[in-house]
Write a protein that holds these residues in place. Structure first.
Motif, mmCIF file in Angstrom:
data_model
loop_
_atom_site.group_PDB
_atom_site.id
_atom_site.type_symbol
_atom_site.label_atom_id
_atom_site.label_comp_id
_atom_site.label_asym_id
_atom_site.label_seq_id
_atom_site.Cartn_x
_atom_site.Cartn_y
_atom_site.Cartn_z
ATOM 1 N N ARG A 4 0.644 -1.264 -0.372
ATOM 2 C CA ARG A 4 0.007 -0.091 0.421
ATOM 3 C C ARG A 4 1.272 1.119 0.615
ATOM 4 O O ARG A 4 0.306 2.080 -0.842
ATOM 5 C CB ARG A 4 -0.721 0.118 1.244
ATOM 6 N N LEU B 149 2.804 1.642 -3.477
ATOM 7 C CA LEU B 149 0.566 2.422 -4.321
ATOM 8 C C LEU B 149 1.031 3.655 -4.169
ATOM 9 O O LEU B 149 0.648 4.513 -5.274
ATOM 10 C CB LEU B 149 -0.154 1.587 -3.996
ATOM 11 N N ALA C 49 1.179 7.002 -6.696
ATOM 12 C CA ALA C 49 0.777 7.756 -7.633
ATOM 13 C C ALA C 49 1.177 9.153 -6.242
ATOM 14 O O ALA C 49 0.877 10.385 -7.416
ATOM 15 C CB ALA C 49 -0.486 7.418 -6.750
ATOM 16 N N HIS D 1 -10.193 6.485 5.991
ATOM 17 C CA HIS D 1 -11.055 6.246 4.593
ATOM 18 C C HIS D 1 -10.790 4.604 4.725
ATOM 19 O O HIS D 1 -11.924 3.705 4.376
ATOM 20 C CB HIS D 1 -9.888 6.060 4.132
ATOM 21 N N PHE E 187 -17.781 8.376 4.288
ATOM 22 C CA PHE E 187 -17.978 9.289 4.331
ATOM 23 C C PHE E 187 -19.147 9.756 5.367
ATOM 24 O O PHE E 187 -20.457 10.237 4.778
ATOM 25 C CB PHE E 187 -18.247 10.237 3.104
ATOM 26 N N PHE F 227 -3.887 7.946 -6.951
ATOM 27 C CA PHE F 227 -4.488 8.276 -6.060
ATOM 28 C C PHE F 227 -5.722 8.621 -4.797
ATOM 29 O O PHE F 227 -4.741 8.045 -3.925
ATOM 30 C CB PHE F 227 -3.799 9.840 -6.257
ATOM 31 N N GLY G 11 -6.571 5.131 -4.821
ATOM 32 C CA GLY G 11 -6.491 3.599 -4.497
ATOM 33 C C GLY G 11 -5.215 3.677 -3.368
ATOM 34 O O GLY G 11 -5.343 3.175 -1.878
ATOM 35 N N GLY G 12 -4.239 4.913 -3.622
ATOM 36 C CA GLY G 12 -3.245 5.049 -2.533
ATOM 37 C C GLY G 12 -3.494 5.830 -1.006
ATOM 38 O O GLY G 12 -2.575 5.032 -0.481
ATOM 39 N N SER G 13 -4.043 6.668 -1.512
ATOM 40 C CA SER G 13 -4.784 7.436 -0.175
ATOM 41 C C SER G 13 -5.998 6.706 0.035
ATOM 42 O O SER G 13 -6.238 7.601 1.771
ATOM 43 C CB SER G 13 -5.111 8.898 -1.062
ATOM 44 N N GLY G 14 -6.721 5.449 -0.270
ATOM 45 C CA GLY G 14 -7.683 5.332 0.064
ATOM 46 C C GLY G 14 -9.013 6.288 0.318
ATOM 47 O O GLY G 14 -10.399 5.898 0.197
ATOM 48 N N ASP G 15 -8.805 7.706 -0.104
ATOM 49 C CA ASP G 15 -10.026 8.511 -0.211
ATOM 50 C C ASP G 15 -10.892 8.477 -1.766
ATOM 51 O O ASP G 15 -9.763 8.800 -3.110
ATOM 52 C CB ASP G 15 -9.151 9.961 -0.532
ATOM 53 N N HIS G 16 -11.649 7.552 -2.086
ATOM 54 C CA HIS G 16 -12.624 7.445 -2.955
ATOM 55 C C HIS G 16 -13.644 8.045 -3.095
ATOM 56 O O HIS G 16 -14.376 7.846 -4.408
ATOM 57 C CB HIS G 16 -12.757 5.502 -2.920
ATOM 58 N N ASN G 17 -13.723 9.844 -2.958
ATOM 59 C CA ASN G 17 -14.622 10.474 -3.094
ATOM 60 C C ASN G 17 -14.579 10.121 -4.933
ATOM 61 O O ASN G 17 -13.564 10.619 -5.656
ATOM 62 C CB ASN G 17 -14.461 11.774 -2.473
ATOM 63 N N PRO G 18 -15.587 9.456 -5.548
ATOM 64 C CA PRO G 18 -15.675 9.461 -6.715
ATOM 65 C C PRO G 18 -15.814 11.591 -7.503
ATOM 66 O O PRO G 18 -15.686 11.185 -8.728
ATOM 67 C CB PRO G 18 -17.106 9.097 -7.006
ATOM 68 N N MET H 166 -4.869 15.949 -0.930
ATOM 69 C CA MET H 166 -4.522 15.506 -0.418
ATOM 70 C C MET H 166 -3.132 15.387 -1.249
ATOM 71 O O MET H 166 -1.771 15.197 -1.054
ATOM 72 C CB MET H 166 -5.035 14.484 -0.249
#
Lengths: 152, 142
Positions: free
Chosen positions: A23, A26, A30, A64, A70, B29, B31-38, B59
């Motif tokens: 992770r 990744l 990114a 997250h 959210f 990013f 995926g990497g950050s875990g922020d999947h906000n579409p 971020m």
């Protein structure tokens, strides 16, 4: 709509995450990371690290790692599409590494409006600790909610 | 690490110039950050929110500032970082991260030790001159 300030002080679900090398790689890919310390175990160890370091801004990822990351905004009645990240801060106590088990404990610490309610702000503070309770970092984030139907 | 042994007020960090941000970067990013906000990766969702296009995660730019810092000092010397997100970074935006030493401070630590620290102003600016992030950081000096 006005967010109910009764939520100030609310503790949000805590999250515990095992930090994995894959992770972190990744994340490094990114952000275009070129320092091998963040992707190559040998380079990390040669630089004196026990494993791949968790980079300074990665800690936001912890929050997250839950089925509905959210959901806390839903509970406040906030439309995720109208949300912007306003501010973010980190205070560090130690460097965490792949293999660490980290726990994030967020809580809502403030809610306020500006521009006659056209903008609302929700402040969260999150303490991150390593297994055993050692403090790793504190995070503060400010979420900005844009209320288009309100004109200042 | 490229940090000079002698740090003074007014010193500039070597700037970090990034390539234009692609949609692939936004997906990686997420995926990497875990922020999947579409809103950052799905054009349909962005349009439904009244935006013309997706835009970069704030971020992501802050992570670039993290690279600016860890390229200058070993990460264990970073004491704090904070930013305000001032403007959206569009797809194909080309960020440059800058930092300048604004103060040298001496901070008392438990046990009577004193740590010398540098306070830095930080910014992320796009090629068109827009400042997207502004903030500061504190790093310990040797």
């Amino acid at each position: 709509m006005a967010i109910d300030t009764a939520a100030i002080g609310r503790r949000l679900p805590e999250v515990t995450v095992d930090i994995e090398r894959g992770r972190l790689r990744l994340f490094a890919k990114a952000i275009g990371e070129t320092d091998p310390v963040y992707v190559d175990l040998d380079a990390a160890r040669a630089a004196g690290h026990p494993d791949l370091p968790v980079p300074p801004t990665f800690f936001c990822a912890l929050g997250h790692e839950q089925p509905d990351p959210f959901g806390w905004l839903d509970e406040l009645g906030v439309d995720l599409r109208q949300v912007l990240h306003g501010e973010q801060s980190f205070t560090y106590h130690l460097v965490a590494y792949a293999g660490d088990r980290l726990t994030a404990r967020p809580r809502i610490t403030d809610i306020y409006a500006r521009k006659g309610g056209a903008l609302e702000f929700v402040v969260r503070e999150t303490a991150v600790t390593r297994a055993g309770g050692e403090p790793v970092a504190e995070l503060t984030d400010v979420v900005v909610v844009r209320n288009r139907e309100v004109t200042a | 690490m490229t940090a000079p042994r002698h740090v003074e007020v007014g010193d500039d960090l070597p700037p970090l110039r990034l390539p234009p941000i692609s949609r692939t970067t936004l997906a990686l990013f997420a995926g990497g950050s875990g922020d999947h906000n579409p809103i950052h990766i799905d054009l349909d969702v962005a349009r439904s929110a009244g935006m013309d296009d997706v835009f970069a995660q704030g971020m992501l730019s802050m992570a670039y500032l993290g690279r600016l810092l860890t390229g200058w000092v070993p990460q264990e010397r970073i004491r704090s970082v904070q930013v305000r997100f001032r403007a959206i970074t569009p797809v194909h935006g080309q960020p440059t991260c800058t930092g300048r030493v604004t103060a040298i401070e001496h901070t008392d630590l438990p046990g009577g030790r004193v740590e010398r620290r540098a306070r830095l102003d930080l910014a992320v600016t796009l090629a068109d001159g827009t400042t997207t992030l502004q903030g500061d950081a504190v790093v310990a000096l040797p």
